[in-house]
Design a protein around this motif. Structure first.
Motif, PDB file in Angstrom:
ATOM      1  N   LEU A   1       0.398   1.239  -6.480  1.00 39.94           N
ATOM      2  CA  LEU A   1       0.892   2.135  -5.774  1.00 39.94           C
ATOM      3  C   LEU A   1      -0.205   2.165  -4.452  1.00 39.94           C
ATOM      4  O   LEU A   1       0.456   2.540  -3.373  1.00 39.94           O
ATOM      5  N   ALA A   2      -1.353   1.906  -4.617  1.00 38.44           N
ATOM      6  CA  ALA A   2      -1.986   1.656  -3.219  1.00 38.44           C
ATOM      7  C   ALA A   2      -1.694   0.669  -2.373  1.00 38.44           C
ATOM      8  O   ALA A   2      -1.469   1.060  -1.162  1.00 38.44           O
ATOM      9  N   SER A   3      -0.996  -0.344  -2.874  1.00 42.39           N
ATOM     10  CA  SER A   3      -0.573  -1.457  -1.836  1.00 42.39           C
ATOM     11  C   SER A   3       0.572  -0.919  -1.079  1.00 42.39           C
ATOM     12  O   SER A   3       0.862  -0.941  -0.137  1.00 42.39           O
ATOM     13  N   GLU A   4       1.543  -0.364  -1.953  1.00 49.95           N
ATOM     14  CA  GLU A   4       2.879   0.171  -1.423  1.00 49.95           C
ATOM     15  C   GLU A   4       2.578   1.324  -0.627  1.00 49.95           C
ATOM     16  O   GLU A   4       3.257   1.471   0.537  1.00 49.95           O
ATOM     17  N   THR A   5       1.605   2.185  -0.815  1.00 54.02           N
ATOM     18  CA  THR A   5       1.453   3.063   0.167  1.00 54.02           C
ATOM     19  C   THR A   5       1.045   2.791   1.498  1.00 54.02           C
ATOM     20  O   THR A   5       1.416   3.409   2.609  1.00 54.02           O
ATOM     21  N   VAL A   6      -0.078   1.788   1.379  1.00 54.94           N
ATOM     22  CA  VAL A   6      -0.575   1.159   2.786  1.00 54.94           C
ATOM     23  C   VAL A   6       0.491   0.516   3.433  1.00 54.94           C
ATOM     24  O   VAL A   6       0.485   0.527   4.732  1.00 54.94           O
ATOM     25  N   ARG A   7       1.425  -0.076   2.775  1.00 54.59           N
ATOM     26  CA  ARG A   7       2.455  -1.078   3.472  1.00 54.59           C
ATOM     27  C   ARG A   7       3.475  -0.030   4.109  1.00 54.59           C
ATOM     28  O   ARG A   7       4.060  -0.376   5.051  1.00 54.59           O
ATOM     29  N   GLU A   8       3.532   1.017   3.368  1.00 56.97           N
ATOM     30  CA  GLU A   8       4.735   1.975   3.904  1.00 56.97           C
ATOM     31  C   GLU A   8       4.230   2.624   5.241  1.00 56.97           C
ATOM     32  O   GLU A   8       4.725   2.537   6.224  1.00 56.97           O
ATOM     33  N   LYS A   9       3.019   2.974   5.477  1.00 57.29           N
ATOM     34  CA  LYS A   9       2.472   3.429   6.585  1.00 57.29           C
ATOM     35  C   LYS A   9       2.127   2.346   7.658  1.00 57.29           C
ATOM     36  O   LYS A   9       2.334   2.452   8.890  1.00 57.29           O
ATOM     37  N   LEU A  10       1.998   1.216   7.113  1.00 59.53           N
ATOM     38  CA  LEU A  10       1.911   0.075   8.262  1.00 59.53           C
ATOM     39  C   LEU A  10       3.363  -0.029   8.782  1.00 59.53           C
ATOM     40  O   LEU A  10       3.270  -0.295  10.121  1.00 59.53           O
ATOM     41  N   PHE A  11       4.278   0.122   8.152  1.00 55.50           N
ATOM     42  CA  PHE A  11       5.700  -0.051   8.613  1.00 55.50           C
ATOM     43  C   PHE A  11       6.218   1.116   9.643  1.00 55.50           C
ATOM     44  O   PHE A  11       6.774   1.255  10.605  1.00 55.50           O
ATOM     45  N   ARG A  12       5.641   2.388   9.123  1.00 53.23           N
ATOM     46  CA  ARG A  12       5.825   3.684   9.782  1.00 53.23           C
ATOM     47  C   ARG A  12       5.406   3.564  11.339  1.00 53.23           C
ATOM     48  O   ARG A  12       5.910   4.095  12.209  1.00 53.23           O
ATOM     49  N   PHE A  13       3.936   2.971  11.201  1.00 54.83           N
ATOM     50  CA  PHE A  13       3.303   3.014  12.603  1.00 54.83           C
ATOM     51  C   PHE A  13       3.528   1.665  13.335  1.00 54.83           C
ATOM     52  O   PHE A  13       3.091   1.926  14.659  1.00 54.83           O
TER      53      PHE A  13
END
Length: 302
Positions: A193-205
């Motif tokens: 969950l931690a890796s997916e959450t960071v990856r989502e923010k990476l793409f969002r920003f």
């Protein structure tokens, strides 16, 4: 069951080309965010199981990566293998398309559906269709493409539509004991969950500036004792990008963008894990990793 009704339980695959709303649908069905969502195509990379128990029925949802037809890299071959594995061994398939639309990408995914497995046509993003009357000929053409058992025009953002979908799916699930406890939502770990959450923010920003081959590796995930918090978790993660220019883009001016990615990811993880989270992020360049099968595997892809 206390009221004497028999338990039903089954596996439902959610399939479709990238960006048709599969992850949004999964999160709505589970009732909590377990799959990352982004406007960027190809954000889901793993087979993610979401679980929802209602009444005597347990629904086990499998969210798949959008089937890739464009780039023939080792990463995409791995993603497509995940899709093929998911559609082969389920009780029901939800084939998600944008209402009123059917592209070559949709056709490629549709060709993967196995005969004998019931499939529902989920005509998603119905709220974006201006004239509902135009849907009738489209639905007729879809029925000619595949023997769908039912059509479900809906919006994944509409709570009433989600409840209606549960009622429809329930009929296809076999009578058998539940596989998971009633309150479980996913079979994925908090580290995942931690890796997916960071990856989502990476793409969002970073928007469309950053190639989708960027990924996130969790280097450290440790729970620590704390006198002030009932739970404290320390996470260190590496954001892997293909080029030095991508690294500069992710870090941003004076580290501002990386800081925003970290802050938003940490806040979301604290809520999801009910813990105080310390999150440390690093950015590393690993050019060509998506073409390297061994490295794709070492980064946790199947």
């Amino acid at each position: 069951m206390p009221d004497g009704s028999a338990q039903h339980c089954g596996v439902i695959a959610i399939v479709g080309k990238p960006n048709v709303g599969k992850s949004t649908l999964l999160n709505a069905l589970v009732g909590q965010k377990i799959s990352i969502t982004s406007r960027k195509a190809q954000t889901t990379r793993h087979r993610i199981t979401g679980i929802r128990t209602q009444g005597a029925t347990q629904f086990i949802f499998v969210d798949t990566p959008g089937f890739q037809t464009r780039h023939n890299t080792a990463l995409n071959k791995s993603l497509n293998k995940t899709v093929l594995g998911a559609v082969g061994d389920v009780d029901l398939v939800l084939f998600v398309v944008e209402a009123g639309s059917f592209t070559l990408g949709d056709a490629k995914v549709l060709s993967l559906l196995k005969p004998g497995v019931p499939a529902l046509l989920i005509a998603n993003k119905l709220d974006a269709v201006n004239r509902r009357a135009e849907l009738a000929p489209w639905l007729k053409s879809m029925q000619e493409r595949h023997p769908f058992t039912e059509f479900v025009p809906m919006s994944a953002k509409n709570a009433g539509d989600i409840q209606r979908l549960f009622g429809i799916c329930e009929k296809y699930l076999p009578e058998q004991a539940w596989w998971y406890a009633e309150d479980e939502l996913t079979d994925r770990s908090e580290k995942f969950l931690a890796s997916e959450t960071v990856r989502e923010k990476l793409f969002r920003f970073t928007g469309d500036e950053l190639p989708y081959t960027s990924t996130v590796i969790i280097d450290k995930f440790e729970e620590e004792a704390s006198k002030t918090h009932k739970r404290m978790v320390r996470i260190a993660a590496t954001l892997v990008v293909e080029r030095d220019s991508h690294k500069a883009m992710v870090i941003g001016d004076k580290g501002e963008r990386l800081k925003r990615i970290g802050t938003e990811a940490r806040q979301e993880l604290e809520k999801a894990m009910d813990a105080k989270v310390f999150l440390e992020l690093w950015v590393k360049v690993r050019s060509g990793w998506a073409d390297d099968e061994a490295r794709v595997r070492s980064f946790g892809y199947e």
